[in-house]
Design an enzyme around this catalytic site. Sequence first.
Site, PDB file in Angstrom:
ATOM      1  N   TYR A  15      47.606   3.893  58.087  1.00 47.51           N
ATOM      2  CA  TYR A  15      49.146   2.424  57.604  1.00 47.51           C
ATOM      3  C   TYR A  15      49.890   4.312  57.578  1.00 47.51           C
ATOM      4  CZ  TYR A  15      48.771   4.663  53.060  1.00 47.51           C
ATOM      5  OH  TYR A  15      48.073   5.521  51.685  1.00 47.51           O
TER       6      TYR A  15
ATOM      7  N   ARG B  96      54.009  10.303  62.692  1.00 48.14           N
ATOM      8  CA  ARG B  96      52.250  10.521  61.941  1.00 48.14           C
ATOM      9  C   ARG B  96      51.611   9.237  62.334  1.00 48.14           C
ATOM     10  NH1 ARG B  96      52.611  11.608  55.964  1.00 48.14           N
ATOM     11  NH2 ARG B  96      53.223   9.571  55.587  1.00 48.14           N
TER      12      ARG B  96
ATOM     13  N   GLU C 140      46.955  17.517  46.628  1.00 45.89           N
ATOM     14  CA  GLU C 140      48.047  16.612  46.064  1.00 45.89           C
ATOM     15  C   GLU C 140      48.030  15.878  45.021  1.00 45.89           C
ATOM     16  OE1 GLU C 140      48.127  14.877  50.384  1.00 45.89           O
ATOM     17  OE2 GLU C 140      45.994  14.515  50.264  1.00 45.89           O
TER      18      GLU C 140
ATOM     19  N   LYS D 220      46.296   9.610  57.716  1.00 45.52           N
ATOM     20  CA  LYS D 220      46.362   8.854  56.333  1.00 45.52           C
ATOM     21  C   LYS D 220      45.771   7.289  56.966  1.00 45.52           C
ATOM     22  CE  LYS D 220      50.387   6.912  54.615  1.00 45.52           C
ATOM     23  NZ  LYS D 220      50.974   8.142  53.360  1.00 45.52           N
TER      24      LYS D 220
END
Length: 305
Positions: A33, A52, A179, A147
């Site tokens: 996504y 990306r 992160e 992702k």
Amino acid sequence: MARIVYCRGDFRDEAQAQVSLFDRGLLFGDAVYEVTAVIGGRMIDNDLHLARLQRSLAELSIPLPMPVDRIEHVQQQLIARNDLTEGTVYLQVSRGETDRDFLYPEGLAPALIGFTQARKLVGTKAQREGVAVDLADDPRWTRRDIKTVMLLGQVLAKTRARERGFADVWLVEDGKVTEGASSTAYIITADGRIVTRGDSQATLPGCTSRALLRLCAEHGLTVERRAFTPAEAQGAAEAFMTSASSLVLPVVRIGGAVVGNGSPGPLTRELQGHYLKAAEERDARKDRQAKFSSMAGYHQEPRST
């Protein structure tokens, strides 16, 4: 008015949108996504998000559901049909649908869905005052550079952080911050160095982060791409995080430690200003390009770079 979404190759009322019971995104989390910020009715850093998206799909050997310019057209239509001025536009691509089996047949048609979410992005209380983030062990799989929609680890970590009175959470592995659960983590040292991890399979290469790092280079700011410990973060002069939905967000407390004087620091404020100014300038350039194309008597389809 009902929200208009994109599903099964068409735009429709959200109440009429359906995903197959046998969609592999539903059964296996076999999907990726992207979320793009929308400010003033325009997408921010969308070229980075679409790049990306292509990379994530390629890493999982999922073909693009359609050419990239058509995907961008879907995004633009979602924004227009929902009269979205500020918020986000979400895209999800699954491998497709087939009877449940860990192994999938060749030739599956990937499934694209998309929708918008109206929300305030600029000038929020969190951006003005900063937020507190918890620290938690990183529970995720090792390919965080892709992702995917497999977000249960992040859901649990964020929920636990909220129960403990924090706005968000930074994840820790092998004694270093990886992160945020849905953001890139930064600290600023006493001598003004901006520190964030380098790209690897341990972290997602953030699009907002990438745009901000370009701005740091343009403004002569020093950036160190390295991991840092929770203790270093708690002792930093400033801290912040970036994401498409929070832009540049000050962090004023990490775990039980106040960062700096407990208020957003001056360099974080400067970076917030640089990012929003750059977004406005990109919008102005796009408007001039659209006007030129119109005067030239033809319509130029939007494209990613």
